[in-house]
Write a protein that holds these residues in place. Sequence first.
Motif, short mmCIF file in Angstrom:
data_model
loop_
_atom_site.label_atom_id
_atom_site.label_comp_id
_atom_site.label_asym_id
_atom_site.label_seq_id
_atom_site.Cartn_x
_atom_site.Cartn_y
_atom_site.Cartn_z
N SER A 49 0.85 -1.21 0.00
CA SER A 49 0.00 0.00 0.00
C SER A 49 0.87 1.24 0.00
N VAL A 50 1.93 1.20 0.82
CA VAL A 50 2.85 2.35 0.89
C VAL A 50 3.53 2.54 -0.46
N PHE A 51 3.97 1.42 -1.05
CA PHE A 51 4.61 1.50 -2.39
C PHE A 51 3.64 2.13 -3.38
N GLY A 69 -6.65 0.16 3.31
CA GLY A 69 -5.68 -0.93 3.12
C GLY A 69 -4.76 -1.12 4.31
N LEU A 70 -4.55 -0.08 5.08
CA LEU A 70 -3.63 -0.19 6.22
C LEU A 70 -4.19 -1.04 7.36
N TYR A 71 -5.52 -1.28 7.31
CA TYR A 71 -6.14 -2.04 8.40
C TYR A 71 -6.42 -3.49 8.00
N GLY A 72 -5.96 -3.87 6.79
CA GLY A 72 -6.16 -5.25 6.35
C GLY A 72 -7.63 -5.50 6.04
N GLY A 73 -7.89 -6.64 5.42
CA GLY A 73 -9.27 -6.98 5.07
C GLY A 73 -9.81 -6.07 4.00
N LYS A 74 -11.11 -6.20 3.71
CA LYS A 74 -11.71 -5.41 2.65
C LYS A 74 -12.69 -4.43 3.27
N HIS A 75 -12.46 -3.19 3.06
CA HIS A 75 -13.34 -2.16 3.63
C HIS A 75 -13.99 -1.39 2.50
N GLU A 76 -15.33 -1.47 2.45
CA GLU A 76 -16.07 -0.69 1.46
C GLU A 76 -16.21 0.74 1.96
N TYR A 77 -16.03 1.69 1.08
CA TYR A 77 -16.12 3.07 1.55
C TYR A 77 -17.02 3.94 0.67
N ASP A 78 -17.75 3.32 -0.22
CA ASP A 78 -18.67 4.10 -1.06
C ASP A 78 -19.72 4.84 -0.21
#
Lengths: 420, 298
Positions: free
Chosen positions: A6-8, B105-114
């Motif tokens: 993600s950082v990349f 993405g930094l928290y892992g898993g899939k997070h919907e944000y729409d």
Amino acid sequence: MMKFLSVFSVTFKQWFRSPATVFFSILFPLVLLLIFGFVFAGIGSGTTSIYIQNQDVVNGTSTPLSSAYIDALNHTNVLDISLIPSGVDARSYAQNLSSNQFFSSYRILIIPPGFQNETLASAYAIRLNTTYDTLNSTLSDFAQFIPPNDTAIIQAGLGALKSYAANATVGNVTLTFLSDPSDTNALIARGIINSVAMAFNSQLVGGSSVINTQDQSLNARSLTSVDYYLPGLIAAFVMTNGIFGLTNITADLRKRGVIRRLLSTPLTKLDWILGNILTQVVIGLMLTLVMILFAFLVFRVVAIPDAFTLLAVAIGVVAFSGLGMIFGGLVKNVETSSALANVVAFPMMFLSGSFFPTGLYPPIIQSISYFIPLTYFSNALRSTLITKDMTGIVFNLGILSVIAMVFIGIGVWAIRWKEN
Amino acid sequence: MDEAIVVGSLVKRYGSFAAVDGISFTVNKGEIFSLLGPNGAGKTTTIEILECIRSYTSGDARVLGYDVSKPRDAREIKKLIGVLPQDFSTFENLKVGEVVGFFAGLYGGKHEYDDILQSLDLSNDRNKKFDDLSGGMKQKVGIASAIVHEPEIVFLDEPTTGLDPGSRREVWKFITRLKERGKTIFLTTHYMEEAQLLSDHIGIMNRGKIAALDTPQRLIAQYGGCKKVELKLKDESLAAKISQDFETVRKNDKITVYIKNTRDLNRLMVETDYEDIEVMTPTLEDVFLKVVGINLEE
């Protein structure tokens, strides 16, 4: 997706969408390659220009011996000779011609009047004396092998030779070489002139060569100056991207509070460093490929990258990103760390032999180059891209790997991932 | 366990200076807690300690039962909190959708944000570069990034600063909806109206200490009294006498008098020779003014 990816992803997009950083990372090195390639192309071609004024002229024609000497100089393929008419002032003539050029340094060789006559007369005298000495010592050392009648005939001949030699005089023919003391190419010209004169001396007195040299190229193809600069420039700019990239990006993000925001997420220091280094590796590889392609299109330099090239770039990026992290971590002030990076990076470019062979440097500077990390990075790239020398690749990559481990180790320790 | 955050005798020193000087408070789960105070009061230091990005000198701080001083606990806390710092900034060349996606993405898993983008009115701007947004829009992106992983506690450090009144009200609604979804919200703000409207509990910090801590209503009742009267006196010498009988604050040529009951209000109005009078209900701003001595919004 792993966090460092993600950082990349974001740091690469951040770089790629900034025209200024793309210019300084990729296009500026191309401009420098273009400048180096054209400005210094003459150095690698091996020719040194020289004016020759032949004053040994009889009835408007150069004497055969002086002409032969000039021909011999011409055949060295090192000197680019321009002739000055015999009746003019050589200095003024050369000065006028050279003043039209951007750099007006010039060299003049003057062959004096009577060059042929005095050279031949001296050669005649030397040969007579040499022949007399040889026969005389042979007669005294090996008399028992020579029949008595023949001894008498030889002694009569020796007497005649002695009387001829007494009348012949050994003269001293002096060629005049004019040059600027600061002109380094004059040293090359003077060496060639002396070598050709010594060969002439030897031939005229009947000597023969005992020691000869035979030229063999180390490489399958002849190399140009761009072959030298290409890996050096790639190494230098991968270094600057590595040092300044991570230092400046992190400093800027810290200043704008972005790092503070990232600190409150599960992102670790290692994720951050890995992501940024991966970005720098990709930028380094892009720079390498673009430079190689550009060198081929413009200078016809064939540098084929292989797995070792990729490895060298990756290890180089790690090493110099580590160095950048050390600067950024140890010096808290953004401006100071940037200045420190400049102070270290720029001397490294010149001391490492990236731009000029270290063999041209004074011994003390040559010694210093062994302690410059960029030396091993440049040499590794030169070995893998140009000379394909496996020993050089392994040796330089080995040392570079050790440097990378040390720098990245200290860098990871030095970089802050928590507020005070 | 009903406590989301428990802080006890927390101290943060820089040399001899105490940025946070022995504060204690508790934030219950599902409530909105506001920390108010002038610049340099120690609010941001306190928040950063709770966010596990700053160490402390002594005391105790726990978030959702985890000790913020322990690295292993800090890692767990960071997964459970969302943060909007003051003047949120990020990678300026990224698009709105990419910024929110990156934090997801930094928290892992899939997070919907729409839905989050839609609720913050950012859907149409998801392909705009962050650098091209107005200050208010950037702040909204910051809020979206703070809640994209459905955190249990959301730290909002001045979330409406720089927003126009309309956007500010949108954010208030959004914060209220977060509370309705069971989130705990730790808020700092310069806007007293905002704190009074949204908060279940308020702590007022001054010079590293908690100067007042309670619900907004109780704080107003305790410090603001029944009514406040703003007087322009005909005779300035009367001000000294009024100050002897009531709590007062001078402001330019006016004097604000805090009245505890209706009888006192009548007495003041009858006995005082004034040029102009305005009778108002006290607000949190009055509380702040009395506790800290300065007006935060000025």
